[in-house]
Design a protein around this motif. Structure first.
Motif, PDB file in Angstrom:
ATOM      1  N   PHE A   9       9.075 -30.835  16.337  1.00 56.82           N
ATOM      2  CA  PHE A   9       8.604 -32.001  15.583  1.00 56.82           C
ATOM      3  C   PHE A   9       8.082 -33.030  16.569  1.00 56.82           C
ATOM      4  CE2 PHE A   9       8.649 -36.173  13.815  1.00 56.82           C
ATOM      5  CZ  PHE A   9       8.294 -35.994  12.488  1.00 56.82           C
ATOM      6  N   SER A  10       6.958 -33.644  16.257  1.00 57.34           N
ATOM      7  CA  SER A  10       6.585 -34.829  17.022  1.00 57.34           C
ATOM      8  C   SER A  10       5.765 -35.774  16.162  1.00 57.34           C
ATOM      9  CB  SER A  10       5.832 -34.478  18.302  1.00 57.34           C
ATOM     10  OG  SER A  10       5.815 -35.625  19.151  1.00 57.34           O
ATOM     11  N   GLY A  11       5.658 -36.998  16.612  1.00 53.65           N
ATOM     12  CA  GLY A  11       4.960 -38.024  15.858  1.00 53.65           C
ATOM     13  C   GLY A  11       4.021 -38.820  16.739  1.00 53.65           C
ATOM     14  N   GLN A  13       1.782 -42.547  16.526  1.00 53.59           N
ATOM     15  CA  GLN A  13       1.572 -43.767  15.740  1.00 53.59           C
ATOM     16  C   GLN A  13       0.096 -43.991  15.449  1.00 53.59           C
ATOM     17  OE1 GLN A  13       3.641 -47.399  16.099  1.00 53.59           O
ATOM     18  NE2 GLN A  13       4.796 -46.693  17.880  1.00 53.59           N
ATOM     19  N   VAL A  44       3.001 -41.257  12.159  1.00 52.75           N
ATOM     20  CA  VAL A  44       4.160 -42.088  11.815  1.00 52.75           C
ATOM     21  C   VAL A  44       3.733 -43.491  11.376  1.00 52.75           C
ATOM     22  CG1 VAL A  44       5.897 -40.764  13.052  1.00 52.75           C
ATOM     23  CG2 VAL A  44       4.629 -42.488  14.297  1.00 52.75           C
ATOM     24  N   HIS A  47       6.436 -46.239  11.304  1.00 58.91           N
ATOM     25  CA  HIS A  47       6.666 -46.866  12.611  1.00 58.91           C
ATOM     26  C   HIS A  47       5.577 -47.888  12.928  1.00 58.91           C
ATOM     27  CE1 HIS A  47       9.585 -43.568  13.673  1.00 58.91           C
ATOM     28  NE2 HIS A  47      10.166 -44.616  14.202  1.00 58.91           N
ATOM     29  N   TYR A 130      13.659 -49.175  14.960  1.00 64.69           N
ATOM     30  CA  TYR A 130      12.662 -48.125  15.201  1.00 64.69           C
ATOM     31  C   TYR A 130      13.280 -46.795  15.666  1.00 64.69           C
ATOM     32  CZ  TYR A 130       8.363 -46.430  17.681  1.00 64.69           C
ATOM     33  OH  TYR A 130       7.300 -45.710  18.150  1.00 64.69           O
ATOM     34  N   MET A 134      13.110 -42.895  14.123  1.00 65.24           N
ATOM     35  CA  MET A 134      12.585 -41.779  14.925  1.00 65.24           C
ATOM     36  C   MET A 134      13.581 -40.616  14.946  1.00 65.24           C
ATOM     37  SD  MET A 134      10.963 -41.944  18.735  1.00 65.24           S
ATOM     38  CE  MET A 134      10.984 -40.505  19.812  1.00 65.24           C
ATOM     39  N   ASP A 137      13.230 -38.876  11.673  1.00 65.98           N
ATOM     40  CA  ASP A 137      12.007 -38.054  11.631  1.00 65.98           C
ATOM     41  C   ASP A 137      12.298 -36.643  12.129  1.00 65.98           C
ATOM     42  OD1 ASP A 137      10.570 -40.358  10.992  1.00 65.98           O
ATOM     43  OD2 ASP A 137       9.837 -40.672  13.045  1.00 65.98           O
ATOM     44  N   VAL A 146      11.133 -31.499  20.931  1.00 65.02           N
ATOM     45  CA  VAL A 146      10.289 -32.655  20.638  1.00 65.02           C
ATOM     46  C   VAL A 146       9.383 -32.978  21.824  1.00 65.02           C
ATOM     47  CG1 VAL A 146      10.299 -35.072  19.907  1.00 65.02           C
ATOM     48  CG2 VAL A 146      12.172 -33.565  19.211  1.00 65.02           C
ATOM     49  N   VAL A 148       7.177 -35.164  23.803  1.00 64.35           N
ATOM     50  CA  VAL A 148       6.918 -36.611  23.853  1.00 64.35           C
ATOM     51  C   VAL A 148       6.538 -37.030  25.265  1.00 64.35           C
ATOM     52  CG1 VAL A 148       8.330 -37.560  21.978  1.00 64.35           C
ATOM     53  CG2 VAL A 148       9.416 -36.955  24.149  1.00 64.35           C
ATOM     54  N   GLN A 152       9.258 -42.004  25.868  1.00 62.97           N
ATOM     55  CA  GLN A 152      10.079 -41.796  24.668  1.00 62.97           C
ATOM     56  C   GLN A 152      11.401 -41.092  24.962  1.00 62.97           C
ATOM     57  OE1 GLN A 152       9.391 -43.049  21.571  1.00 62.97           O
ATOM     58  NE2 GLN A 152       7.812 -44.121  22.736  1.00 62.97           N
TER      59      GLN A 152
HETATM   60  N1  TRP Z   1       7.942 -43.317  19.064  1.00 60.02           N
HETATM   61  C1  TRP Z   1       6.914 -42.337  19.275  1.00 60.02           C
HETATM   62  C2  TRP Z   1       5.799 -42.942  20.127  1.00 60.02           C
HETATM   63  O1  TRP Z   1       5.535 -44.123  20.033  1.00 60.02           O
HETATM   64  C3  TRP Z   1       6.328 -41.855  17.964  1.00 60.02           C
HETATM   65  C4  TRP Z   1       7.349 -41.133  17.149  1.00 60.02           C
HETATM   66  C5  TRP Z   1       7.907 -41.545  15.985  1.00 60.02           C
HETATM   67  C6  TRP Z   1       7.921 -39.872  17.447  1.00 60.02           C
HETATM   68  N2  TRP Z   1       8.760 -40.635  15.524  1.00 60.02           N
HETATM   69  C7  TRP Z   1       8.806 -39.588  16.383  1.00 60.02           C
HETATM   70  C8  TRP Z   1       7.751 -38.976  18.502  1.00 60.02           C
HETATM   71  C9  TRP Z   1       9.560 -38.428  16.376  1.00 60.02           C
HETATM   72  C10 TRP Z   1       8.525 -37.808  18.475  1.00 60.02           C
HETATM   73  C11 TRP Z   1       9.402 -37.544  17.437  1.00 60.02           C
HETATM   74  O2  TRP Z   1       5.171 -42.217  20.851  1.00 60.02           O
END
Ligand code: TRP
Length: 344
Positions: A9-11, A13, A44, A47, A130, A134, A137, A146, A148, A152
């Motif tokens: 999983f990754s996110g 913004q 995300v 976020h 925040y 996360m 998520d 993950v 990142v 992070q």
């Molecule tokens: N905080 C991460 C960033 O700014 C973005 C993010 C939100 C994220 N939720 C996540 C990354 C879950 C990995 C997994 O880059």
């Protein structure tokens, strides 16, 4: 989706100006991981609103990140691409995690300190919380890996602490509900590659950033070939030729950054690059870097522009991804509720 036990999983913004740092530090890894894992990639948006966003820009930025995922090679049919706010379980689990995480844990988060700045009293509660969102998520999918950026890592450690405390606090209930001795996995960060930290093209000591007032400091994923070439040629350097081995990059942040970018784009190491370019001056090295950057990033920018011209298609990808994500999230949320002692 296949039954691989490992889930990524990754996110990202949706806050505008996706750049080379986002690509090399995150999105290119997302693409590679599709070969070995079931992957869920999330825009995300919840976020993003921890700091004020203009609604019309937020919508456009959500579509931009989605377009970038697809243009870079994430396959929304085999894996999942969606935006966070369409799957309510993220916020729901985040609340439970707010009751698991300790204030002392959040007080140590360096990103909050940086983002809140001097006027901490005036930062949103969301910015402070925040990291618990996360963690939700990641853990609502019980993801194990993950990808990142370096920045992070601390948030990932917090997610592990939350998972561990949940597993401990509810150990009896988890066993009684038939989940063995742990419900959440402890997710591992995947941080790799020579250019996971891409620095500004104008100052090798500063990170490449979407908020740098100088557009010449970064290569945006949406830049066309001419713009990419111009920015590389204008990148700050120093007066020496390139060294033949990596220790020679010490104390030369701009040289180190450009060599790192080349290595990452060529899928090699800095040592490989210096073996080829040691002794070269910057104008010839930059020529090669322009060719490589344009070859790799030019088609991505073109594809992003093509996709962004069709917002209905992008929105449909997000709806379909959300629908599939929700199936997994709902099942895990149901289990969490039972473990915690809610009636559902
Ligand atoms: N905080 C991460 C960033 O700014 C973005 C993010 C939100 C994220 N939720 C996540 C990354 C879950 C990995 C997994 O880059």
């Amino acid at each position: 989706m296949s039954l691989l036990p490992q889930r990524v999983f990754s996110g990202v913004q949706p806050t505008g100006n996706l750049h080379l740092g986002n690509y090399l530090g995150a999105i290119s890894r997302f693409v590679a991981l599709q070969q070995t894992h079931d992957c869920i990639y999330c825009v995300v948006d919840l976020h993003a609103i921890t700091v004020p966003q203009k609604p019309s820009e937020l919508v456009a930025n959500i579509r931009e990140v989605t377009a970038a995922f697809i243009a870079c090679g994430v396959d929304p049919k085999r894996h999942i691409i969606f935006n966070q706010s369409q799957v309510a379980e993220h916020a729901e689990l985040a609340w439970i995690f707010n009751c698991i995480a300790r204030i002392g844990w959040l007080n140590r988060m360096t990103q909050f300190k940086e983002k809140a700045g001097k006027d901490r009293e005036n930062a949103s509660v969301g910015l402070y919380a925040y990291p618990t969102l996360m963690a939700a998520d990641i853990l609502i999918y019980r993801a194990t890996h993950v990808p990142v950026g370096e920045d992070q890592k601390q948030h990932l450690e917090l997610a592990r602490d939350i998972a561990q405390k949940f597993n401990n606090d509810f150990a009896e209930s988890i066993t009684a509900a038939g989940h063995g001795d742990a419900f959440f996995p402890l997710p591992e960060p995947l941080i790799q590659g020579p250019a996971t930290r891409v620095m500004s093209l104008r100052d090798g000591a500063k990170k490449m950033s979407k908020s740098d007032p100088s557009d010449n400091s970064r290569i945006n994923l949406s830049d066309d070939a001419d713009t990419i070439a111009q920015k590389v040629r204008r990148a700050k350097t120093d007066p020496e030729v390139l060294p033949s081995e990596t220790p020679g990059l010490a104390g030369r942040p701009e040289a180190d950054n450009l060599v790192g970018i080349y290595a990452a784009l060529a899928d090699g190491s800095k040592a490989d690059v210096l073996r080829e370019f040691g002794g070269a001056n910057f104008s010839s090295f930059k020529g090669a870097l322009v060719d490589l950057a344009v070859a790799k990033l030019g088609p991505i920018g073109a594809d992003m522009r093509r996709l962004q011209a069709d917002p209905d298609y992008i929105d449909e990808v997000l709806r379909e991804g959300s629908r599939r994500a929700r199936v997994i999230a709902a099942e895990n949320m149901k289990a969490v509720k039972e473990i915690v002692g809610f009636i559902s």
